[in-house]
Design an enzyme around this catalytic site. Sequence first.
Site: not given
Length: 252
Positions: A9, A11, A95, A97, A167, A173, A213
């Site tokens: 991904n 992003k 996702h 985010e 996730e 991240g 990560s």
Amino acid sequence: MRRPLMAGNWKMYRTTHEAVELVRTLRNLVSLVRDVDVIVAPPFTALPAVAKALDESRIGLAAQDVHPAAEGAYTGNVSAAMLKDVGCTSVIVGHSERREYHGETDALIHDKAKAALGAGLLPIVCVGEKLEVRQANRTMDLIRTQIEGVLAGFGQDEVSRLVIAYEPVWAIGTGQTATPAQAQEVHLFIRRLVSERFGADTAAGLRILYGGSVKPDNIDSLMREPDVDGALVGGASLKADSFARIVKFQRI
Ligand code: PEP
């Protein structure tokens, strides 16, 4: 029986030129890999150029989001048919985010997955808990709510044509990966949930990716877990050599 899948991904990173460079290098590095599915998810703007750079390769192309409607007055959005049209084979939905910054709900994510399936795209459906949920020992309750909410109304046929990505938000991240045991525990829980709702065969065939990560130095131990079928990789997918090493994980 489940083919490993590694999805990158990207992003909101990489211009078109940079994206093409990255995927060309990656393509060379993984050209001999036959037993792992590989997908990259560049930003929308780079999709057509990356599709061209991937021509005749085994690497699949994903978008990072899709609108649930077939078409309409939805400024700034893109439909599943449009993604298919530029060469996508897959799309990430839900996702964390997007849940966090765009207020996406499980019901909306269901509709996005449904639109993707309708266009013949493979939805990569993301679920995962925030740190405070884990600290309050409510991870499994939250995962149950998300999985039930996103998959509600689907039948066996639909569930067998999608992928789940677990996730944990606290691992995305942050450099703080879930331990293999933590990932396995949630993956097994998801598989059991799917088995209860959609039958043992559907659950046995469902690919469940871990994301958060993932790096070259932790992928091998994660992939040793029986219910970890691959990874959804953010930061480490932006460098061709690190993503290629993840694709070439070692189980022993
Ligand atoms: C992600 O974006 O889905 C992700 C897991 O990011 P990272 O690998 O950088 O934690």
